[in-house]
Design a protein around this motif. Sequence first.
Motif, PDB file in Angstrom:
ATOM      1  N   VAL A   1      26.529  12.885 -22.460  1.00 46.12           N
ATOM      2  CA  VAL A   1      26.451  11.720 -21.579  1.00 46.12           C
ATOM      3  C   VAL A   1      27.729  11.660 -20.749  1.00 46.12           C
ATOM      4  N   SER A   2      27.641  10.960 -19.638  1.00 43.98           N
ATOM      5  CA  SER A   2      28.829  10.733 -18.818  1.00 43.98           C
ATOM      6  C   SER A   2      29.668   9.633 -19.471  1.00 43.98           C
ATOM      7  N   MET A   3      30.906   9.539 -19.042  1.00 46.65           N
ATOM      8  CA  MET A   3      31.755   8.448 -19.529  1.00 46.65           C
ATOM      9  C   MET A   3      31.150   7.110 -19.106  1.00 46.65           C
ATOM     10  N   ASP A   4      30.550   7.076 -17.919  1.00 49.88           N
ATOM     11  CA  ASP A   4      29.892   5.862 -17.448  1.00 49.88           C
ATOM     12  C   ASP A   4      28.802   5.430 -18.421  1.00 49.88           C
ATOM     13  N   GLU A   5      27.970   6.370 -18.826  1.00 45.13           N
ATOM     14  CA  GLU A   5      26.896   6.040 -19.758  1.00 45.13           C
ATOM     15  C   GLU A   5      27.437   5.648 -21.127  1.00 45.13           C
ATOM     16  N   LEU A   6      28.535   6.264 -21.526  1.00 40.94           N
ATOM     17  CA  LEU A   6      29.142   5.932 -22.805  1.00 40.94           C
ATOM     18  C   LEU A   6      29.570   4.461 -22.844  1.00 40.94           C
ATOM     19  N   PHE A   7      30.110   3.964 -21.738  1.00 42.61           N
ATOM     20  CA  PHE A   7      30.597   2.585 -21.694  1.00 42.61           C
ATOM     21  C   PHE A   7      29.539   1.582 -21.259  1.00 42.61           C
ATOM     22  N   ARG A   8      28.398   2.065 -20.800  1.00 39.05           N
ATOM     23  CA  ARG A   8      27.353   1.172 -20.316  1.00 39.05           C
ATOM     24  C   ARG A   8      26.833   0.292 -21.452  1.00 39.05           C
ATOM     25  N   TYR A   9      26.690  -0.964 -21.170  1.00 43.48           N
ATOM     26  CA  TYR A   9      26.098  -1.962 -22.080  1.00 43.48           C
ATOM     27  C   TYR A   9      26.986  -2.349 -23.259  1.00 43.48           C
ATOM     28  N   ILE A  10      28.290  -1.996 -23.253  1.00 50.11           N
ATOM     29  CA  ILE A  10      29.107  -2.455 -24.375  1.00 50.11           C
ATOM     30  C   ILE A  10      29.550  -3.895 -24.182  1.00 50.11           C
ATOM     31  N   ASP A  11      29.497  -4.382 -22.946  1.00 48.92           N
ATOM     32  CA  ASP A  11      29.762  -5.799 -22.697  1.00 48.92           C
ATOM     33  C   ASP A  11      28.435  -6.507 -22.522  1.00 48.92           C
ATOM     34  N   PRO A  12      28.286  -7.681 -23.130  1.00 46.76           N
ATOM     35  CA  PRO A  12      27.034  -8.409 -22.940  1.00 46.76           C
ATOM     36  C   PRO A  12      26.863  -8.781 -21.474  1.00 46.76           C
ATOM     37  N   MET A  13      25.667  -8.601 -20.979  1.00 46.06           N
ATOM     38  CA  MET A  13      25.386  -8.939 -19.583  1.00 46.06           C
ATOM     39  C   MET A  13      24.928 -10.387 -19.514  1.00 46.06           C
ATOM     40  N   LYS A  14      25.391 -11.070 -18.484  1.00 44.83           N
ATOM     41  CA  LYS A  14      24.988 -12.460 -18.311  1.00 44.83           C
ATOM     42  C   LYS A  14      23.505 -12.559 -17.964  1.00 44.83           C
ATOM     43  N   ARG A  15      23.046 -11.614 -17.184  1.00 40.98           N
ATOM     44  CA  ARG A  15      21.643 -11.570 -16.800  1.00 40.98           C
ATOM     45  C   ARG A  15      21.181 -10.124 -16.919  1.00 40.98           C
ATOM     46  N   GLU A  16      20.085  -9.919 -17.585  1.00 36.16           N
ATOM     47  CA  GLU A  16      19.588  -8.559 -17.770  1.00 36.16           C
ATOM     48  C   GLU A  16      19.005  -8.053 -16.460  1.00 36.16           C
ATOM     49  N   ASP A  17      19.635  -7.042 -15.869  1.00 34.90           N
ATOM     50  CA  ASP A  17      19.137  -6.490 -14.615  1.00 34.90           C
ATOM     51  C   ASP A  17      17.993  -5.512 -14.890  1.00 34.90           C
ATOM     52  N   GLU A  18      17.440  -4.982 -13.824  1.00 37.48           N
ATOM     53  CA  GLU A  18      16.281  -4.097 -13.949  1.00 37.48           C
ATOM     54  C   GLU A  18      16.615  -2.830 -14.731  1.00 37.48           C
ATOM     55  N   LEU A  19      17.810  -2.274 -14.481  1.00 39.93           N
ATOM     56  CA  LEU A  19      18.203  -1.069 -15.203  1.00 39.93           C
ATOM     57  C   LEU A  19      18.293  -1.332 -16.705  1.00 39.93           C
ATOM     58  N   ALA A  20      18.819  -2.486 -17.066  1.00 41.30           N
ATOM     59  CA  ALA A  20      18.904  -2.840 -18.489  1.00 41.30           C
ATOM     60  C   ALA A  20      17.507  -2.999 -19.086  1.00 41.30           C
ATOM     61  N   GLN A  21      16.586  -3.557 -18.327  1.00 41.82           N
ATOM     62  CA  GLN A  21      15.216  -3.715 -18.816  1.00 41.82           C
ATOM     63  C   GLN A  21      14.554  -2.353 -19.030  1.00 41.82           C
ATOM     64  N   ILE A  22      14.767  -1.450 -18.088  1.00 42.78           N
ATOM     65  CA  ILE A  22      14.214  -0.100 -18.225  1.00 42.78           C
ATOM     66  C   ILE A  22      14.828   0.583 -19.448  1.00 42.78           C
ATOM     67  N   HIS A  23      16.134   0.446 -19.599  1.00 43.42           N
ATOM     68  CA  HIS A  23      16.815   1.055 -20.744  1.00 43.42           C
ATOM     69  C   HIS A  23      16.250   0.518 -22.051  1.00 43.42           C
ATOM     70  N   LYS A  24      16.049  -0.790 -22.120  1.00 44.14           N
ATOM     71  CA  LYS A  24      15.514  -1.403 -23.345  1.00 44.14           C
ATOM     72  C   LYS A  24      14.122  -0.854 -23.662  1.00 44.14           C
ATOM     73  N   LEU A  25      13.293  -0.711 -22.635  1.00 41.12           N
ATOM     74  CA  LEU A  25      11.943  -0.187 -22.839  1.00 41.12           C
ATOM     75  C   LEU A  25      11.957   1.264 -23.331  1.00 41.12           C
ATOM     76  N   LEU A  26      12.874   2.052 -22.790  1.00 39.07           N
ATOM     77  CA  LEU A  26      12.878   3.483 -23.099  1.00 39.07           C
ATOM     78  C   LEU A  26      13.684   3.861 -24.336  1.00 39.07           C
ATOM     79  N   SER A  27      14.621   3.013 -24.737  1.00 41.10           N
ATOM     80  CA  SER A  27      15.561   3.413 -25.787  1.00 41.10           C
ATOM     81  C   SER A  27      14.895   3.804 -27.102  1.00 41.10           C
TER      82      SER A  27
END
Length: 113
Positions: free
Chosen positions: A61-87
């Motif tokens: 994974v990239s460093m970007d992906e490694l750090f992605r989602y370690i902070d809680p998001m105030k509002r779940e964006d579309e990318l986060a929704q896709i990630h949740k569905l696919l994870s």
Amino acid sequence: MANLVHRLGERIRLLRRERNLSQEQLGELAGLHTNYIGQVERGEKNVTIESLEKIAAGLRVSMDELFRYIDPMKREDELAQIHKLLSSRSNQDKAMVLKMIRNVFDWEASKYK
């Protein structure tokens, strides 16, 4: 700061499990000791940038992906929704979805040629 180290460790554990890797396998791929991987995942070690780079490479994974989602998001964006569905889906399902997305983008691009 300790909370960040703990969240990063949880993120590394999640990515490792998504790839069906044991701590031993990740340690081997990253060139790091298995005990160290466990300590990082439990948030017991304040990991260095160099070690994070090795872990990211071991996880492919990239460093970007490694750090992605370690902070809680105030509002779940579309990318986060896709990630949740696919994870929790299989690698085969993820590959199929990626192919479908590419086909949609290719189709859209062809409209403007």
